[in-house]
Design a protein around this motif. Structure first.
Motif, mmCIF file in Angstrom:
data_model
loop_
_atom_site.group_PDB
_atom_site.id
_atom_site.type_symbol
_atom_site.label_atom_id
_atom_site.label_comp_id
_atom_site.label_asym_id
_atom_site.label_seq_id
_atom_site.Cartn_x
_atom_site.Cartn_y
_atom_site.Cartn_z
ATOM 1 N N SER A 36 0.859 -1.178 0.000
ATOM 2 C CA SER A 36 0.000 0.000 0.000
ATOM 3 C C SER A 36 0.901 1.235 0.000
ATOM 4 C CB SER A 36 -0.911 0.018 1.241
ATOM 5 O OG SER A 36 -1.800 -1.073 1.205
ATOM 6 N N THR B 199 -1.415 -2.528 -4.242
ATOM 7 C CA THR B 199 -2.861 -2.731 -4.084
ATOM 8 C C THR B 199 -3.636 -1.422 -3.983
ATOM 9 O OG1 THR B 199 -2.584 -2.947 -1.678
ATOM 10 C CG2 THR B 199 -2.581 -4.978 -2.976
ATOM 11 N N THR C 11 -8.179 2.287 -4.439
ATOM 12 C CA THR C 11 -7.900 0.854 -4.351
ATOM 13 C C THR C 11 -7.785 0.300 -5.757
ATOM 14 O OG1 THR C 11 -9.128 0.611 -2.272
ATOM 15 C CG2 THR C 11 -8.737 -1.385 -3.538
ATOM 16 N N LYS D 132 -6.202 -6.283 -5.950
ATOM 17 C CA LYS D 132 -6.414 -6.707 -4.566
ATOM 18 C C LYS D 132 -7.431 -7.843 -4.474
ATOM 19 C CE LYS D 132 -7.322 -4.774 0.037
ATOM 20 N NZ LYS D 132 -7.590 -3.535 0.797
#
Length: 461
Positions: A91, A320, A336, A341
């Motif tokens: 992330s 992700t 996102t 993901k």
């Protein structure tokens, strides 16, 4: 035979009925069970939509697997074969128009070791030195009712809070960290500080459990989260579901309650309000309760899915998604990379991106007034700037959650305590439930549904 009415067909309301049904069977208790939902579908903030080979979650996109009761419920529903877990990866935080990885060995951006702190590319050397003072500064004043923002800044310094921690925590809890209490966010931080003398050392002592939880820590289902809602409904043949039905008022009538709908009135012995706080205020028109109910606050967000006929491998390796910090030309607050993901969301392996625009965004009022077409232009510009993708989308899905996101500020716990006390005195068999009061996240709602069922059973025996 007594009558139980649950107003609100979200995950809390459905779980209340699921666990109540089980307890009734165990204790050989009979009752009429009614669930009232204003929408045509059940699920509330859980709703999956499918288009062009993509699965898009218009509300919550996953469930925290380690939360008590989550996998237990899935097993009870015999639904384990439908489980899918998130792909693990990096992330990022987008700052100064660059993507910086949130350091490995951190939780919510909070370093779990000195090594994790030192590896950060988000914090200056001076900021790292300031954060190390956490190892020395004792806690003499902070409690779980203190502001989490003030607490973290006092021990770790303003720079790491502003640049690395706040972007992550604000994304999770939809609010200003300086208006959110430790009790309603990460209460164990106070315990760590008090026991180990340091937040960092406390995390280090529990690092194994956090790292274990971080691996495949979120779950969904092969056909989307709505599959869980459908499964719960299938398992509740005893319940009378009243969809497309608006509850207009609830009033006390001797020892029972009149639940006034548009076309009829139901007389109930127990009423559960598993609905937003604004709905509770509307259906129970009581000046004494209103004084406390108006203290609960909410946040807003616009969420967008954009899907492309472009391979998912255009994304950064192992990434992700990202959260936006300061000094960024992006308009969104977070993104996102859904197809990366959650592999099940893209049947052909094409790119699916979700973007979040929250009411803390300086342009929020302007964005909220935009048409879907105007919002799409903003989203495509954000995708171009962050990923370099210029293709025309094949799918766009816009959802506006206006004043629908509970925000647990410093007044929340006190107001809730007072409301519960007043309800018990004036409306003893009217129960509040759901994320507006008892915790955000699907796991918290499942647990709250179970606890609500336990409250009900003793009242109908």
């Amino acid at each position: 035979m007594k009558t139980v009415v649950v107003v609100g067909g979200g995950i809390t309301g459905l779980c209340t009925m699921h666990y109540l049904k089980n307890k009734m069977h165990e204790q050989n208790v009979e009752a009429r069970l009614i669930l009232i939902e204003k929408n045509a579908y059940l699920g509330g903030k859980i709703h999956s939509e499918k288009d062009k080979g993509f699965i898009m979650e218009t509300g919550a996109d996953s469930i925290v697997a380690r939360h008590p009761g989550v996998l237990e419920l899935v097993k009870e529903l015999d639904f384990e074969s439908e489980l899918v877990y998130n792909e693990t990866g990096i992330s990022y935080i987008h700052t100064n128009n660059e993507l910086h990885a949130i350091p490995a060995g951190s939780t919510f951006g909070i370093p779990m070791s000195v090594e994790s702190l030192m590896s950060s590319t988000l914090i200056s050397e001076e900021g790292k030195k300031r954060a190390l003072q956490d190892l020395e500064i004792p806690n003499t004043t902070f409690t779980k009712e203190s502001s989490i923002g003030t607490f973290l800044e006092y021990f770790l310094g303003g720079e790491i809070v502003r640049k690395q921690i706040a972007p992550v925590l604000a994304g999770v809890y939809s609010g200003d960290l300086y208006q959110l209490s430790l009790a309603s966010t990460l209460p164990y931080l106070v315990d760590y500080k008090n026991k180990y003398g340091s937040i960092i050392k406390g995390f280090e002592a529990h690092r194994e459990q956090f790292e274990k939880a971080a691996n495949k820590k979120f779950i969904s289902f092969r056909s989307g989260l709505s599959a869980l809602i459908d499964r719960l409904e299938e398992q509740l043949p005893e319940v009378e579901f009243m969809k497309n039905t608006v509850t207009k008022q609830i009033s006390k009538k001797e020892e029972q309650y009149e639940v006034v709908l548009e076309d009829e009135t139901i007389l109930a012995d127990v009423v559960v309000l598993a609905v937003p706080n604004e709905t509770v205020r509307h259906v129970i028109q009581d000046e004494l309760l209103e004084e406390q109910l108006k203290k609960f606050t909410t946040a807003s967000a616009l969420t967008m899915y954009v899907g492309f006929d472009v391979p998912d491998d255009v994304l950064p390796a192992d990434g992700t998604g990202f959260i936006v910090s300061h000094n960024s030309d992006l308009v969104c607050n977070a993104s996102t990379w859904t197809s990366r993901k959650w592999k099940h969301t893209s049947a052909e392996g094409n790119l699916l991106v979700r973007l979040f625009y929250k009411n803390i965004n300086p342009r929020y009022e302007e964005l909220a007034a935009m048409s879907d077409e105007e919002l799409t232009k903003v989203a495509l510009e954000d995708i171009l700037l962050s990923l370099g993708v210029e293709a025309e989308p094949t799918v766009v899905n816009v959802t506006k959650w206006i004043d629908q996101m509970p925000r647990y500020d410093l007044a929340h716990n006190e107001a809730l305590s007072e409301v519960m006390k007043q309800l018990e005195e004036a409306y003893p068999n009217v129960l509040l439930a759901g994320c507006a009061y008892f915790g955000v996240g699907i796991g918290a709602c499942i647990l709250n549904g179970k606890k609500t069922a336990e409250q009900i059973i003793s009242r109908i025996m």
